[in-house]
Design an enzyme around this catalytic site. Structure first.
Site, PDB file in Angstrom:
ATOM      1  N   GLU A   1      26.406 -32.230-108.265  1.00 61.16           N
ATOM      2  CA  GLU A   1      25.993 -30.970-108.875  1.00 61.16           C
ATOM      3  C   GLU A   1      25.259 -30.260-107.710  1.00 61.16           C
ATOM      4  OE1 GLU A   1      22.326 -30.889-111.203  1.00 61.16           O
ATOM      5  OE2 GLU A   1      22.281 -33.200-111.111  1.00 61.16           O
TER       6      GLU A   1
ATOM      7  N   LYS B   1      25.985 -28.890-116.836  1.00 62.67           N
ATOM      8  CA  LYS B   1      24.857 -29.682-117.219  1.00 62.67           C
ATOM      9  C   LYS B   1      23.907 -28.754-118.168  1.00 62.67           C
ATOM     10  CE  LYS B   1      22.635 -32.465-114.456  1.00 62.67           C
ATOM     11  NZ  LYS B   1      21.688 -33.081-113.590  1.00 62.67           N
TER      12      LYS B   1
ATOM     13  N   ASP C   1      20.722 -33.211-119.459  1.00 64.02           N
ATOM     14  CA  ASP C   1      19.680 -33.974-118.746  1.00 64.02           C
ATOM     15  C   ASP C   1      18.177 -33.699-119.235  1.00 64.02           C
ATOM     16  OD1 ASP C   1      17.796 -34.793-116.751  1.00 64.02           O
ATOM     17  OD2 ASP C   1      18.377 -33.381-115.376  1.00 64.02           O
TER      18      ASP C   1
ATOM     19  N   GLU D   1      21.471 -37.932-119.095  1.00 59.93           N
ATOM     20  CA  GLU D   1      20.812 -38.150-117.748  1.00 59.93           C
ATOM     21  C   GLU D   1      19.464 -38.289-118.377  1.00 59.93           C
ATOM     22  OE1 GLU D   1      19.777 -35.831-113.796  1.00 59.93           O
ATOM     23  OE2 GLU D   1      21.453 -35.245-115.026  1.00 59.93           O
TER      24      GLU D   1
ATOM     25  N   LYS E   1      20.072 -38.848-105.145  1.00 64.03           N
ATOM     26  CA  LYS E   1      19.540 -37.535-104.225  1.00 64.03           C
ATOM     27  C   LYS E   1      18.983 -38.094-102.940  1.00 64.03           C
ATOM     28  CE  LYS E   1      18.299 -35.674-108.825  1.00 64.03           C
ATOM     29  NZ  LYS E   1      17.267 -35.153-109.665  1.00 64.03           N
TER      30      LYS E   1
ATOM     31  N   ASP F   1      18.319 -41.276-113.366  1.00 64.11           N
ATOM     32  CA  ASP F   1      17.918 -40.353-112.324  1.00 64.11           C
ATOM     33  C   ASP F   1      16.694 -40.487-111.653  1.00 64.11           C
ATOM     34  OD1 ASP F   1      17.794 -38.202-110.685  1.00 64.11           O
ATOM     35  OD2 ASP F   1      17.413 -36.566-112.352  1.00 64.11           O
TER      36      ASP F   1
ATOM     37  N   HIS G   1      15.110 -20.754-114.259  1.00 66.17           N
ATOM     38  CA  HIS G   1      15.801 -22.266-114.464  1.00 66.17           C
ATOM     39  C   HIS G   1      15.003 -23.174-115.207  1.00 66.17           C
ATOM     40  CE1 HIS G   1      19.022 -25.197-113.199  1.00 66.17           C
ATOM     41  NE2 HIS G   1      17.965 -25.810-112.754  1.00 66.17           N
TER      42      HIS G   1
ATOM     43  N   LYS H   1      20.036 -28.245-119.515  1.00 68.83           N
ATOM     44  CA  LYS H   1      18.712 -28.968-119.435  1.00 68.83           C
ATOM     45  C   LYS H   1      18.131 -28.898-120.931  1.00 68.83           C
ATOM     46  CE  LYS H   1      18.054 -29.556-114.918  1.00 68.83           C
ATOM     47  NZ  LYS H   1      17.618 -31.126-114.198  1.00 68.83           N
TER      48      LYS H   1
END
Length: 386
Positions: free
Chosen positions: A322, A163, A193, A219, A268, A244, A18, A165
């Site tokens: 998400e 999304k 993002d 983001e 979050k 964020d 990831h 990255k």
């Protein structure tokens, strides 16, 4: 009365690499808090972060150390009667440590919900939705792989919001990657993002190209320390700009809202400092006309269930969530996995968090992990005195 508080580090590999602008994850270390009471109730909380110290100021090991060293003795000595009093006590005596505080509050709310026979969502404002749509992050770094993954997710009715990255590659390479996926998935919402990786000038260039290509949401393109730049980008572009990492506790969120720094807040629970704090941020955003997005620290199922309870209370959740963290892991720590289907997640309805933790599995993982770490002395294993 609280009888015991155990903080457990539970490392679980991810199903694939990831990739973020700040790190590459191959496993997620869940930080789980298990609280037991003298009258037989138990609650679970989670304080998971991303990539050790590469993302936030708290890491799995610092969270565990601080809870074991400071939080636990204070709570066992003072014995606050409710989660609200516990949080007041912690905020009075312990500065910062939002992730750790979130885990403690979650576990105590789990206990209160079980004691009252109510879901946590009913203790923090009351839910207005029973299901929430869940985005999936495409983060392999390879365009063809990401497109194939996205098409498979849509075909299986798992996800239709994606999304990407970006930020670790040259801007034009990242834009080419994103727009190829948008062209391959024209009916899907695409979010990027940047994880704070761009300067303001780079963001002007990158967002202009992404907006022209039909990307739906940008983001945190610039550093969380550059609030003014985020506001200027929000004012300059039509595409929605989401804050964020810069959205932290309620006081911080209030100033962002008052200064009109973003179109959307990613909330979050760990970053906010707890479930009630995350609810307060949602309320402030609504009053300021700012849309909401249910964010994740890639928590496992405990933190994800807690987040779902919070987001179920938001009157408006215009950019969905998400909460895919558990789906990124190769194993589950619940006796019954969370219910993902038809592009979303069903918010648990049982008392407390509405989940059953597989304690044997959790403690097995934690003990296996602890075998490679320095042993705790007996004075560091806190249990309330009878």
């Amino acid at each position: 009365m609280i009888r015991s508080i155990n903080t457990l580090l539970v490392p679980i590999p991810t199903i694939r690499e990831h990739k973020l602008a700040c790190t590459v994850m191959r496993e997620q270390v869940l930080v789980l808090v298990h609280i037991q009471t003298e009258d037989g109730y138990e609650g679970w909380g989670e304080a998971t972060t991303i990539g050790g110290l590469s993302y936030a100021e708290e890491s799995p090991h610092s969270i565990k150390t601080n809870i074991d060293t400071y939080f636990t003795p204070l709570l066992l000595t003072e014995q606050p009667a409710t989660s609200a009093k516990a949080m007041q006590l912690l905020n009075l005596h312990i500065s910062g440590n939002r992730f750790a505080k979130c885990a403690i509050e979650t576990a105590l709310l789990d206990i209160e919900g079980k004691r009252l026979g109510l879901p946590v969502s009913e203790l923090i404002g009351g839910r207005v939705r029973d299901r929430i749509e869940v985005a999936w992050t495409l983060a392999s770094g390879d365009t063809a792989t990401d497109i194939a993954e996205a098409k498979q997710m849509v075909a299986q009715k798992k996800h239709r919001i994606f999304k990407l990255k970006i930020g670790s590659n040259p801007i034009l390479d990242d834009v080419k990657h994103v727009l190829a996926i948008k062209q391959a998935m024209p009916d899907c919402r695409i979010t990027v993002d940047v994880n704070q990786a761009w300067t303001e000038l780079e963001a002007m260039k990158g967002i202009s190209l992404l907006q022209a290509g039909g990307v739906d949401l940008i983001e945190q393109p610039v550093s969380m320390r550059n609030k003014a730049a985020l506001r200027r980008l929000k004012e300059h572009f039509e595409v929605a700009i989401m804050a964020d990492e810069i959205v932290q506790d309620p006081q911080n969120a209030f100033h962002l809202a008052a200064d009109h720094c973003a179109d959307v807040f990613a909330v979050k629970i760990n970053q906010a400092g707890g479930l009630k704090a995350a609810c307060l941020i949602g309320q402030m955003a609504q009053l300021a006309g700012i849309e909401l997005y249910g964010g994740t620290m890639l928590e496992g199922p405990i933190g994800t269930a807690a987040s779902a309870h919070v987001f179920s209370t938001y009157p408006s959740l215009g950019f969905d969530t998400e909460l895919f963290g558990p789906l990124l892991l190769t194993d589950d720590v619940l006796a019954q996995p969370l219910d993902y289907h038809d592009f979303g997640l069903t918010v648990p309805t049982g008392a407390g968090l509405g989940i059953e933790v597989d304690k044997d599995k959790v403690y097995h993982y934690a003990e296996h992990n602890a075998a490679a770490l320095p042993k705790l002395s007996e004075s560091e294993k806190y249990t309330a005195k009878s």
